[in-house]
Design an enzyme around this catalytic site. Structure first.
Site, PDB file in Angstrom:
ATOM      1  N   HIS A  38       8.689 -19.425  30.378  1.00 48.20           N
ATOM      2  CA  HIS A  38       8.269 -18.586  29.260  1.00 48.20           C
ATOM      3  C   HIS A  38       9.498 -18.380  28.370  1.00 48.20           C
ATOM      4  O   HIS A  38      10.426 -17.658  28.744  1.00 48.20           O
ATOM      5  CB  HIS A  38       7.721 -17.256  29.762  1.00 48.20           C
ATOM      6  CG  HIS A  38       6.511 -17.411  30.625  1.00 48.20           C
ATOM      7  ND1 HIS A  38       6.206 -16.555  31.675  1.00 48.20           N
ATOM      8  CD2 HIS A  38       5.515 -18.345  30.606  1.00 48.20           C
ATOM      9  CE1 HIS A  38       5.080 -16.945  32.244  1.00 48.20           C
ATOM     10  NE2 HIS A  38       4.639 -18.025  31.620  1.00 48.20           N
ATOM     11  N   GLU A  48      11.597 -15.175  27.572  1.00 54.28           N
ATOM     12  CA  GLU A  48      12.272 -14.524  28.692  1.00 54.28           C
ATOM     13  C   GLU A  48      13.695 -15.075  28.792  1.00 54.28           C
ATOM     14  O   GLU A  48      14.073 -15.767  29.741  1.00 54.28           O
ATOM     15  CB  GLU A  48      11.452 -14.725  29.961  1.00 54.28           C
ATOM     16  CG  GLU A  48      10.088 -14.053  29.849  1.00 54.28           C
ATOM     17  CD  GLU A  48       9.088 -14.469  30.920  1.00 54.28           C
ATOM     18  OE1 GLU A  48       9.497 -15.080  31.924  1.00 54.28           O
ATOM     19  OE2 GLU A  48       7.892 -14.181  30.746  1.00 54.28           O
ATOM     20  N   HIS A  85      12.215 -15.552  35.760  1.00 50.78           N
ATOM     21  CA  HIS A  85      11.405 -14.980  34.684  1.00 50.78           C
ATOM     22  C   HIS A  85      11.919 -13.600  34.266  1.00 50.78           C
ATOM     23  O   HIS A  85      12.873 -13.062  34.830  1.00 50.78           O
ATOM     24  CB  HIS A  85       9.964 -14.835  35.152  1.00 50.78           C
ATOM     25  CG  HIS A  85       9.215 -16.116  35.246  1.00 50.78           C
ATOM     26  ND1 HIS A  85       8.378 -16.572  34.253  1.00 50.78           N
ATOM     27  CD2 HIS A  85       9.174 -17.055  36.227  1.00 50.78           C
ATOM     28  CE1 HIS A  85       7.853 -17.731  34.605  1.00 50.78           C
ATOM     29  NE2 HIS A  85       8.326 -18.051  35.813  1.00 50.78           N
ATOM     30  N   GLU A  88      11.847 -11.882  38.890  1.00 51.57           N
ATOM     31  CA  GLU A  88      11.585 -11.186  37.632  1.00 51.57           C
ATOM     32  C   GLU A  88      12.721 -10.217  37.323  1.00 51.57           C
ATOM     33  O   GLU A  88      13.189  -9.488  38.195  1.00 51.57           O
ATOM     34  CB  GLU A  88      10.260 -10.409  37.718  1.00 51.57           C
ATOM     35  CG  GLU A  88       9.035 -11.260  37.969  1.00 51.57           C
ATOM     36  CD  GLU A  88       8.518 -11.965  36.724  1.00 51.57           C
ATOM     37  OE1 GLU A  88       9.059 -11.714  35.623  1.00 51.57           O
ATOM     38  OE2 GLU A  88       7.551 -12.746  36.847  1.00 51.57           O
TER      39      GLU A  88
END
Length: 377
Positions: free
Chosen positions: A167, A170, A260, A336
């Protein structure tokens, strides 16, 4: 000097509604390429030095992740090197940045950007090391190079794969990758010396170059969410996954990390593969050992807050870490990091940023070493 807002540069993204005066700037989040996704922003403001600026994002309430604006503070920079947080408020519909620039030119962004030029510099730094090489995997939808940094001997017993920035918005993921690569290139690092006796690293710092340059949050130039393409990637729609997936099948994989950022949760956390059908007790033990070692290695990492194990059940094997965990029966994790500050160890001036992401990329080498040595026993 009159007010001017622009975004025609690497990763720039904003739609201008009005900008006649510093106090009445109205903007809209721009959508990703070919899809109805809006969250990332990055623009330059000129001509407002010393003036109290009020920048209203009129469609913030319709953003893809409106919860991301709760307790969020935008970042700003005068030189695109030093970024700091600025007062930001969200009323459920409109997000407002309030700031008085000290200079005629100032940049505002959703998160500290990681530029294409910096990406190329990282690749150049890596290939200059005797420990590493940079390989071309193929081309993106728009024809940009997709590269993997290989650190160590490809004949090593353990194959460790790390991919970042599926993504593109990010950006913290590529800062993380930079920290990891730089740590691995340090010949004096005792952890690296031990690691490279047993393992080779394959690191893709930017899985989505087109989306990054175009200022997208989640998609590539074809409008594809790469982290939903791992079952059936195509050269037309998702060549980035197609090429990386083929390379992983060529090399094999003993440990996989997909890096991410999460818009809503102000924490660093891992999402595992325990929900996979056929998830073995050995996988469970190795996954838990990795998590435990990561807690010891990093004060920023925690396990109290994160995703529930059923979050992606319907589309599970379309995700990179789930596909790899299922296919190779190895520890396969999604990491994350926050767009906001890290509530576990807050830093109000900068929040979570590039430097902290890079430091985490260095710290994760300790649990990776433990995993490698555990497998050697």
């Amino acid at each position: 000097m009159s007010i001017k807002i622009s975004s025609h540069f690497d990763a720039g993204a904003i739609d201008i509604v009005r900008a006649e005066t510093a106090q009445t700037i109205e903007l809209k989040l721009r959508k990703d390429t070919h899809v109805d996704i809006a969250q990332w922003f990055y623009f330059r403001l000129q001509g407002a030095r010393g003036e109290r600026c009020t920048m209203r994002f009129l469609n913030a309430g319709d953003a893809t992740y409106p919860d991301g604006w709760k307790d969020y503070q935008a970042v700003a920079s005068y030189d695109r090197k030093n970024w700091f947080r600025v007062p930001t408020a969200f009323d459920g519909s409109v997000m407002t940045i309030s700031h008085t620039p000290q200079f005629d030119s100032v940049y505002y962004a959703y998160f500290e950007p990681y530029s294409w030029e910096r990406h190329l510099d990282l690749l150049g730094r890596a290939q200059a090391s005797s420990l590493a090489r940079v390989e071309d995997l193929g081309s993106t939808v728009d024809g940009r190079d997709l590269n993997v940094v290989v650190v160590g001997d490809p004949s090593a017993r353990k194959k460790i794969w790390v991919i970042a920035r599926q993504h593109p918005g990010e950006a913290m993921a590529e800062w993380f990758a930079e920290g990891m690569v730089d740590a691995l290139l340090d010949v004096a690092n005792p952890i690296v010396q031990k690691l490279l006796k047993h393992a080779v690293f394959y690191i893709v710092p930017n899985m989505n170059p087109d989306g990054a340059v175009n200022g997208n949050l989640r998609t590539n130039a074809a409008g594809a969410n790469l982290n939903r393409e791992w079952m059936t990637p195509t050269l037309e729609n998702s060549p980035e996954v197609f090429h990386v997936k083929n390379k992983i099948h060529e090399t094999g994989c003993d440990l996989f990390l997909d890096i991410h950022g999460d818009e809503g949760l102000p924490y660093v956390f891992l999402a595992g593969s325990e929900m996979l059908e056929g998830f073995t007790q050995q996988q469970a033990d190795e996954q838990q050992a990795f998590i435990t070692q990561f807690q010891r290695a990093s004060e920023d990492f925690q396990t109290e807050f994160g995703y529930g194990s059923g979050k992606y059940r319907e589309e599970m094997l379309k995700l990179a870490s789930k596909y790899i965990g299922h296919t190779f029966k190895c520890v396969s994790l999604t990491l994350e990091m926050p767009f906001k500050d890290n509530a576990r160890s807050p830093n109000p001036k900068v929040g979570w940023n590039g430097a902290r992401s890079a430091q985490l990329g260095k710290e994760i080498l300790q649990p990776i070493l433990h995993n490698v040595e555990r497998g050697a026993r």
